[in-house]
Design a protein around this motif. Structure first.
Motif, short mmCIF file in Angstrom:
data_model
loop_
_atom_site.label_atom_id
_atom_site.label_comp_id
_atom_site.label_asym_id
_atom_site.label_seq_id
_atom_site.Cartn_x
_atom_site.Cartn_y
_atom_site.Cartn_z
N ILE A 154 3.27 5.31 -7.26
CA ILE A 154 1.95 5.93 -7.21
C ILE A 154 1.62 6.20 -8.67
CG2 ILE A 154 0.55 7.85 -6.39
CD1 ILE A 154 1.65 6.07 -4.14
N GLY A 155 0.61 5.52 -9.19
CA GLY A 155 0.35 5.49 -10.62
C GLY A 155 0.03 6.82 -11.27
N ASP A 156 -1.03 7.45 -10.86
CA ASP A 156 -1.46 8.70 -11.49
C ASP A 156 -0.76 9.89 -10.84
OD1 ASP A 156 -3.24 7.47 -13.30
OD2 ASP A 156 -4.79 7.36 -11.75
N LYS A 157 -0.26 10.78 -11.67
CA LYS A 157 0.51 11.94 -11.17
C LYS A 157 -0.27 12.76 -10.15
CE LYS A 157 3.42 12.38 -15.21
NZ LYS A 157 3.77 13.15 -16.39
N GLU A 158 -1.58 12.87 -10.31
CA GLU A 158 -2.35 13.71 -9.39
C GLU A 158 -2.41 13.12 -7.97
OE1 GLU A 158 -5.38 11.16 -11.61
OE2 GLU A 158 -3.80 12.50 -12.26
N ASN A 159 -2.03 11.85 -7.80
CA ASN A 159 -1.99 11.24 -6.48
C ASN A 159 -0.62 11.32 -5.81
OD1 ASN A 159 -4.69 10.43 -6.20
ND2 ASN A 159 -4.34 8.68 -7.52
N ARG A 160 0.36 11.82 -6.52
CA ARG A 160 1.72 11.91 -5.96
C ARG A 160 1.84 13.15 -5.09
NH1 ARG A 160 4.37 10.39 -11.72
NH2 ARG A 160 3.44 8.32 -11.81
N GLY A 161 2.72 13.05 -4.09
CA GLY A 161 2.94 14.19 -3.19
C GLY A 161 1.85 14.39 -2.17
N LYS A 162 1.02 13.39 -1.95
CA LYS A 162 -0.10 13.51 -1.02
C LYS A 162 0.07 12.67 0.25
CE LYS A 162 -3.56 14.67 -4.46
NZ LYS A 162 -4.88 14.33 -5.01
N GLY A 163 1.25 12.10 0.44
CA GLY A 163 1.49 11.32 1.65
C GLY A 163 1.25 9.83 1.51
N TYR A 164 0.84 9.39 0.34
CA TYR A 164 0.60 7.95 0.17
C TYR A 164 1.89 7.15 0.32
CZ TYR A 164 -4.05 8.93 -1.78
OH TYR A 164 -5.34 9.33 -1.98
N GLY A 165 2.99 7.67 -0.17
CA GLY A 165 4.26 6.94 -0.13
C GLY A 165 4.64 6.53 1.28
N LYS A 166 4.53 7.46 2.23
CA LYS A 166 4.87 7.14 3.62
C LYS A 166 3.99 6.01 4.15
CE LYS A 166 6.47 11.62 5.12
NZ LYS A 166 6.08 12.82 5.81
N ARG A 167 2.72 6.08 3.86
CA ARG A 167 1.80 5.06 4.35
C ARG A 167 2.09 3.69 3.72
NH1 ARG A 167 -2.24 6.81 7.32
NH2 ARG A 167 -2.53 9.03 7.52
N ILE A 168 2.46 3.69 2.45
CA ILE A 168 2.79 2.44 1.77
C ILE A 168 4.04 1.82 2.41
CG2 ILE A 168 3.60 1.41 -0.39
CD1 ILE A 168 1.88 3.66 -1.80
N ILE A 169 5.08 2.63 2.57
CA ILE A 169 6.34 2.13 3.13
C ILE A 169 6.11 1.67 4.58
CG2 ILE A 169 8.72 2.68 3.72
CD1 ILE A 169 8.15 2.45 0.68
N TYR A 170 5.32 2.41 5.33
CA TYR A 170 4.98 2.04 6.70
C TYR A 170 4.36 0.64 6.73
CZ TYR A 170 2.85 2.42 11.35
OH TYR A 170 2.48 2.20 12.66
N GLN A 171 3.41 0.38 5.86
CA GLN A 171 2.77 -0.93 5.83
C GLN A 171 3.73 -2.02 5.37
OE1 GLN A 171 -1.17 -1.39 4.33
NE2 GLN A 171 -1.80 0.63 5.03
N LEU A 172 4.56 -1.71 4.38
CA LEU A 172 5.54 -2.69 3.92
C LEU A 172 6.53 -3.04 5.03
CD1 LEU A 172 6.26 -1.28 0.35
CD2 LEU A 172 4.96 -3.35 0.90
N LEU A 173 6.94 -2.06 5.82
CA LEU A 173 7.85 -2.32 6.93
C LEU A 173 7.18 -3.18 8.00
CD1 LEU A 173 9.63 1.14 7.22
CD2 LEU A 173 10.69 -1.04 6.53
N ASN A 174 5.94 -2.92 8.28
CA ASN A 174 5.22 -3.76 9.24
C ASN A 174 5.16 -5.21 8.77
OD1 ASN A 174 4.66 -2.03 11.40
ND2 ASN A 174 2.90 -1.15 10.34
N ILE A 175 4.90 -5.41 7.50
CA ILE A 175 4.89 -6.78 6.94
C ILE A 175 6.29 -7.39 7.08
CG2 ILE A 175 4.67 -8.14 4.82
CD1 ILE A 175 2.48 -6.07 3.97
N ALA A 176 7.31 -6.64 6.68
CA ALA A 176 8.68 -7.15 6.71
C ALA A 176 9.10 -7.56 8.12
CB ALA A 176 9.64 -6.09 6.16
N PHE A 177 8.81 -6.71 9.08
CA PHE A 177 9.32 -6.95 10.43
C PHE A 177 8.42 -7.86 11.28
CE2 PHE A 177 11.46 -2.59 9.91
CZ PHE A 177 12.60 -3.18 9.38
N TYR A 178 7.13 -7.75 11.12
CA TYR A 178 6.23 -8.49 12.02
C TYR A 178 5.66 -9.77 11.39
CZ TYR A 178 6.85 -4.29 14.71
OH TYR A 178 7.42 -3.25 15.40
N GLU A 179 5.38 -9.75 10.10
CA GLU A 179 4.86 -10.96 9.46
C GLU A 179 5.98 -11.85 8.94
OE1 GLU A 179 1.65 -10.29 6.65
OE2 GLU A 179 0.94 -8.60 7.85
N LEU A 180 6.96 -11.23 8.27
CA LEU A 180 8.07 -12.00 7.70
C LEU A 180 9.21 -12.22 8.70
CD1 LEU A 180 8.18 -10.35 4.15
CD2 LEU A 180 7.03 -12.47 4.85
#
Length: 179
Positions: free
Chosen positions: A90-116
């Motif tokens: 998460i590039g800018d410090k003010e965006n960290r700790g807001k739940g973006y990380g979970k959403r990013i990992i969630y989407q990456l897992l969906n790609i890994a398991f369902y697309e790949l």
């Protein structure tokens, strides 16, 4: 407050400058990228990175504002049934700790398991990065102590923990997320 929805789009040459600016020092670069890049991060290194067709590199966009807020990657693993989730930032410090990380990992897992169509996803995280570890555990990653490793960063020894998620577990858990 609106939910923090993100979308992933291909990381391209026009995104290089933003990523370079996010990486302020060598410690940040190693935390983000491990040892694949040298500080300072350069366009030349990033050109080589995006030319690697085995890597799926993404810019992370906050959907409501359409602003690029981060970076993430899926890479092949030594095991053909597994992918690596890496270089999540998460590039800018003010965006960290807001739940973006979970959403990013969630989407990456969906790609890994369902697309790949992979059976497992793994990632490495430094043991002092408590926020990231908590995020991964909340999504269902478990630690694989047989793959812990160490890295020297300047005069410091950093321990990297390996964590893994199996597709079967993800399929039973992913629909329960409410974030």
């Amino acid at each position: 407050m609106m939910p923090k929805i993100v979308k992933l789009q291909s990381f391209e040459k026009r995104d290089f400058e933003r990523l370079i600016n996010w990486v302020a020092d060598e410690y940040m670069l190693v935390q983000f990228a491990g040892s694949i890049f040298k500080f300072p991060l350069t366009e030349k290194e990033l050109n080589t990175y995006v030319d690697n067709k085995e890597i799926l590199a993404f810019k992370v966009i906050e959907e409501h504002t359409n602003l690029v807020i981060g970076h993430a990657e899926i890479s092949p693993s030594e095991d053909v049934d597994t992918v690596k989730i890496c270089r999540v930032l998460i590039g800018d410090k003010e965006n960290r700790g807001k739940g973006y990380g979970k959403r990013i990992i969630y989407q990456l897992l969906n790609i890994a398991f369902y697309e790949l169509k992979k059976e497992k996803a793994e990632l490495n995280v430094f043991d002092w990065n408590v926020g990231a570890i908590k995020c991964y555990e909340q999504l269902g990653f478990i630690r694989n102590p047989n793959k812990d490793s160490f890295m020297m960063v300047k005069e410091e020894k950093w321990k990297s923990l390996n964590m893994i998620m199996k597709k079967d577990y993800w399929k039973t858990k992913s629909y329960t997320f409410n974030f």
